[in-house]
Write a protein that holds these residues in place. Structure first.
Motif, short mmCIF file in Angstrom:
data_model
loop_
_atom_site.label_atom_id
_atom_site.label_comp_id
_atom_site.label_asym_id
_atom_site.label_seq_id
_atom_site.Cartn_x
_atom_site.Cartn_y
_atom_site.Cartn_z
N SER A 1 8.17 8.43 -1.21
CA SER A 1 7.39 9.11 -0.18
C SER A 1 8.23 10.21 0.46
CB SER A 1 6.97 8.13 0.93
OG SER A 1 6.09 7.16 0.43
N LEU B 1 -1.21 5.91 9.56
CA LEU B 1 -1.04 4.50 9.25
C LEU B 1 -0.17 3.78 10.27
CD1 LEU B 1 -0.22 4.81 5.43
CD2 LEU B 1 -2.44 4.28 6.47
N ASP C 1 -4.70 10.97 0.41
CA ASP C 1 -5.21 10.47 -0.87
C ASP C 1 -4.49 9.17 -1.21
OD1 ASP C 1 -6.16 10.13 -3.55
OD2 ASP C 1 -6.42 12.27 -3.77
N ASP C 2 -3.71 9.16 -2.30
CA ASP C 2 -3.03 7.92 -2.71
C ASP C 2 -1.55 7.90 -2.34
OD1 ASP C 2 -2.13 9.85 -4.46
OD2 ASP C 2 -2.52 8.69 -6.27
N SER C 3 -1.13 8.82 -1.48
CA SER C 3 0.29 8.95 -1.14
C SER C 3 0.55 8.74 0.34
CB SER C 3 0.79 10.35 -1.54
OG SER C 3 0.61 10.54 -2.93
N VAL C 4 1.78 8.37 0.65
CA VAL C 4 2.21 8.20 2.03
C VAL C 4 3.28 9.24 2.34
CG1 VAL C 4 3.38 6.65 3.66
CG2 VAL C 4 1.68 5.74 2.05
N ARG D 1 -1.42 8.71 5.38
CA ARG D 1 -1.87 8.64 3.99
C ARG D 1 -2.65 9.89 3.68
NH1 ARG D 1 -1.79 5.20 0.30
NH2 ARG D 1 -1.35 3.41 1.63
N GLU E 1 3.73 7.45 9.82
CA GLU E 1 3.33 7.49 8.41
C GLU E 1 1.86 7.87 8.35
OE1 GLU E 1 4.25 3.73 6.59
OE2 GLU E 1 6.38 3.91 7.08
N ALA F 1 -5.33 13.83 6.46
CA ALA F 1 -4.36 12.74 6.54
C ALA F 1 -4.82 11.70 7.57
CB ALA F 1 -2.98 13.27 6.93
N ARG F 2 -4.65 10.43 7.20
CA ARG F 2 -5.02 9.31 8.06
C ARG F 2 -3.74 8.61 8.51
NH1 ARG F 2 -5.98 4.10 6.50
NH2 ARG F 2 -6.00 4.76 4.33
N ASP G 1 0.79 -1.22 0.00
CA ASP G 1 0.00 0.00 0.00
C ASP G 1 0.83 1.28 0.00
OD1 ASP G 1 0.99 -0.36 2.53
OD2 ASP G 1 -0.87 0.17 3.56
N HIS G 2 2.13 1.18 -0.33
CA HIS G 2 3.01 2.34 -0.35
C HIS G 2 3.49 2.62 -1.77
CE1 HIS G 2 3.05 1.94 3.95
NE2 HIS G 2 3.98 2.84 4.10
#
Length: 128
Positions: free
Chosen positions: A13, A37, A55-58, A53, A51, A34-35, A8-9
């Motif tokens: 980053s 992780l 959107d689609d980035s870490v 997330r 870390e 941001a969520r 999922d990374h």
């Protein structure tokens, strides 16, 4: 399926070394949604590595050693609504670098500086 990185990374980053990782995590959540992780703390309670997330980035964050010089970065983030994100960033304590403006290359962009001095360039691609 590649095994050289977590599934999922992304391959790249950003990694911010900051004085106050908790404040940075709160800013990122308030501004970008941001969520979190992952979080690894040291014995003294400081954050060694976290870390989030967006959107689609870490984005990776760590607290720099007390005597280490400040390191500031510049990051661009595409968001669904640049005006709302800009307002959220200001409400979260960022300073304005550039208000939301339509650009000739088809994006609406704005700039913020967070409490650590990092620049956040935010943009929404306009239809067309």
């Amino acid at each position: 399926m590649p095994t050289h990185k977590p599934a999922d990374h992304p391959a790249v980053s950003p990694f911010l070394l900051v004085a106050d990782a908790r404040a940075m995590l709160a800013f990122l959540a308030a501004t970008f949604g941001a969520r979190e992780l992952f979080r690894k703390t040291r014995e003294d309670g400081s954050i060694m590595h976290a870390e989030v997330r967006i959107d689609d980035s870490v984005l990776m964050i760590g607290e720099r050693p007390e005597r280490a010089a400040a390191l500031c970065g510049s990051t661009h983030v595409y968001v669904p609504d640049v005006d709302a994100c800009y307002a959220a960033g200001l409400a979260a304590g960022a300073a304005s670098v550039s208000p939301p403006t339509d650009q000739p290359y088809g994006d609406r962009t704005a700039g913020l500086r967070d409490h650590e001095g990092n620049l956040w360039w935010i943009g929404t691609h306009l239809a067309g």
